[in-house]
Design a protein around this motif. Structure first.
Motif, PDB file in Angstrom:
ATOM      1  N   ARG A 150      47.789  30.546  50.047  1.00 19.49           N
ATOM      2  CA  ARG A 150      46.794  31.315  49.556  1.00 19.49           C
ATOM      3  C   ARG A 150      46.573  32.608  50.637  1.00 19.49           C
ATOM      4  O   ARG A 150      45.133  33.327  50.297  1.00 19.49           O
TER       5      ARG A 150
ATOM      6  N   LYS B  66      47.321  35.570  48.366  1.00 17.39           N
ATOM      7  CA  LYS B  66      46.117  36.459  47.715  1.00 17.39           C
ATOM      8  C   LYS B  66      44.718  36.123  47.741  1.00 17.39           C
ATOM      9  O   LYS B  66      44.085  36.931  48.099  1.00 17.39           O
ATOM     10  N   SER B  67      44.517  35.281  47.448  1.00 17.03           N
ATOM     11  CA  SER B  67      43.177  35.538  48.439  1.00 17.03           C
ATOM     12  C   SER B  67      42.469  35.381  48.782  1.00 17.03           C
ATOM     13  O   SER B  67      41.919  36.325  49.227  1.00 17.03           O
TER      14      SER B  67
ATOM     15  N   ARG C  65      38.661  38.167  38.507  1.00 13.31           N
ATOM     16  CA  ARG C  65      39.737  36.986  37.579  1.00 13.31           C
ATOM     17  C   ARG C  65      40.632  37.006  36.972  1.00 13.31           C
ATOM     18  O   ARG C  65      41.613  36.933  36.913  1.00 13.31           O
TER      19      ARG C  65
ATOM     20  N   SER D 158      43.648  39.807  39.932  1.00  8.51           N
ATOM     21  CA  SER D 158      43.617  38.669  41.290  1.00  8.51           C
ATOM     22  C   SER D 158      44.885  37.065  40.851  1.00  8.51           C
ATOM     23  O   SER D 158      45.547  36.635  40.809  1.00  8.51           O
TER      24      SER D 158
ATOM     25  N   LEU E 163      43.464  34.958  40.492  1.00  7.52           N
ATOM     26  CA  LEU E 163      43.018  33.662  40.854  1.00  7.52           C
ATOM     27  C   LEU E 163      41.759  32.769  40.484  1.00  7.52           C
ATOM     28  O   LEU E 163      41.106  33.139  39.323  1.00  7.52           O
ATOM     29  N   SER E 164      42.383  31.351  40.807  1.00 11.41           N
ATOM     30  CA  SER E 164      41.131  30.277  40.223  1.00 11.41           C
ATOM     31  C   SER E 164      39.161  30.596  39.845  1.00 11.41           C
ATOM     32  O   SER E 164      39.039  30.758  41.239  1.00 11.41           O
TER      33      SER E 164
ATOM     34  N   GLU F 111      38.792  29.415  43.669  1.00 12.82           N
ATOM     35  CA  GLU F 111      38.598  29.925  44.297  1.00 12.82           C
ATOM     36  C   GLU F 111      37.944  31.670  45.155  1.00 12.82           C
ATOM     37  O   GLU F 111      37.539  32.397  45.522  1.00 12.82           O
TER      38      GLU F 111
END
Lengths: 201, 189
Positions: free
Chosen positions: B69, B71-72, B149, B152, B154-155, B158
């Motif tokens: 995680r 990136k998050s 979104r 990144s 990311l979902s 997330e």
């Protein structure tokens, strides 16, 4: 999702392919038969494709240099800390809180022994009630013997007055002689000592 | 050689390998910087916040527990830095002590695709500027969802965790933002 149309949240997840495989198939089947939802999905996909025009910007080289320098310092500090920790084991360099805790424990233990030494108290054990009972029994036995052997007996009885003594004893109705009294007391002492030893005193 | 996962690069960096850190930076610098730049709309502030974000990442890496995680983790730090900055800016504006000239947004130009002819390049630039203006005109809460979104990847789940919002709120903001963008760009063209 309702019976007639998918809700906007579901369509967003569908357009971005974030639905579970089962949900994805269900929405796909629905969209294939529903012109309204199909148009909505198409509109969302058009908007998403517009975002692809957004450029990616690069930070300045001075920012990157500053970050690299900070990273180099941080990793050096981290490695030095690890080497120091390896050279000086933790137990040789205890934390102040650990030292304080150990000192407190030592003080409590020492205080316990000092109090015990000067107060004459024995530490409480499970056998204590039993020992107290034996002591009570001993005291009762002694007082019974003393009742049977009036305090005047030693004054009255001497080597020269053996007959009077016998008479006196016969008079007061004492069955045990003075010697028997002391013998019984000694036996009681020995018994008590033995019991106390057994109890670890 | 395939791309090494973030977790391995972090491990190598913590063992003293600066190359691993540079690889991590290479992987995320443009995405994080672009996100920050579009959040604060000022290149100078974006540079400062970008540095602040990675200084914090570097500080926290020795104790960071990598579970795929990273990136998050970076975007969470960048997001918080942007929010703090925007709050400070809002307070300054309220107190009317800010130098408004120094906070004018810097125009953002797209990288030119060498494969396009000059006319196409101009059209591409124009479209990008329009898109940038459209994104800038979005409310802050919609803009942050759209650019997070996009940059990144990311979902939405997330993103909801990072911005501390229910998933449906995030999806609703995305829906309104996309509709609005399409509307704004449709009007312009």
């Amino acid at each position: 999702m309702n019976r007639t149309h998918c809700d906007s949240e579901t369509l967003i997840l569908y357009a971005f392919e974030e639905l579970s495989p089962r949900e994805f198939v269900a929405v796909k089947d629905h969209v294939a038969q529903c012109p309204q939802c199909l148009a909505e999905v198409q509109s969302l996909r058009d908007s998403v494709s517009l975002l692809a025009l957004l450029p990616q910007d690069e930070p300045s080289s001075s920012s990157l240099n500053a970050i690299n320098a900070a990273a180099r310092r941080a990793v050096k500090k981290n490695l030095l800390a690890r080497v120091r920790a390896a050279l000086n084991p933790r137990w040789l360099n205890p934390q102040p809180s650990t030292v304080a805790l150990a000192a407190s424990i030592i003080v409590v233990i020492c205080s316990f022994f000092v109090i015990q030494q000067f107060s004459g108290l024995r530490p409480y054990t499970a056998e204590q009630p039993q020992v107290l009972k034996w002591q009570d029994d001993y005291a009762s036995s002694l007082s019974l013997l003393q009742e049977d052997m009036p305090s005047k007996v030693p004054e009255l009885v001497s080597r020269d007055e053996a007959p009077q003594r016998s008479n006196y004893l016969a008079t007061v109705g004492v069955r045990d002689s003075e010697a028997e009294f002391h013998k019984t007391a000694r036996e009681l002492d020995e018994s008590l000592e033995f019991l106390l030893e057994q109890a670890g005193y | 050689m395939g791309e090494l996962p973030d977790s391995i690069l972090i491990e190598q960096y913590l063992e003293g390998d600066m190359k691993a850190f540079e690889t991590l930076m290479e992987r995320y610098k443009a995405k994080v910087f672009s996100y920050i730049l579009r959040m604060v709309r000022n290149r100078g502030d974006a540079e400062d916040l970008f540095q602040e974000t990675f200084f914090k990442v570097v500080r926290e890496l020795p104790t960071y527990q990598e579970k795929g995680r990273f990136k998050s983790f970076i975007f969470q730090i960048a997001h918080n830095a942007c929010l703090d900055h925007l709050k400070r800016l809002e307070n300054k504006l309220r107190d009317a002590t800010v130098d408004l000239v120094s906070n004018q947004p810097v125009p953002i130009l797209a990288a030119v695709d060498a494969g396009l002819d000059p006319e196409q390049q101009i059209a591409h630039q124009e479209q990008t500027i329009l898109l940038h203006q459209a994104i800038t005109s979005l409310p802050d809460n919609q803009r942050e969802v759209v650019i997070m979104r996009y940059y990144s990847d990311l979902s939405f789940k997330e993103i909801a965790e990072i911005i501390n919002c229910p998933l449906n709120t995030v999806l609703g903001r995305m829906h309104y933002a996309l509709k609005k963008l399409k509307g704004l760009l449709g009007e312009s063209s």
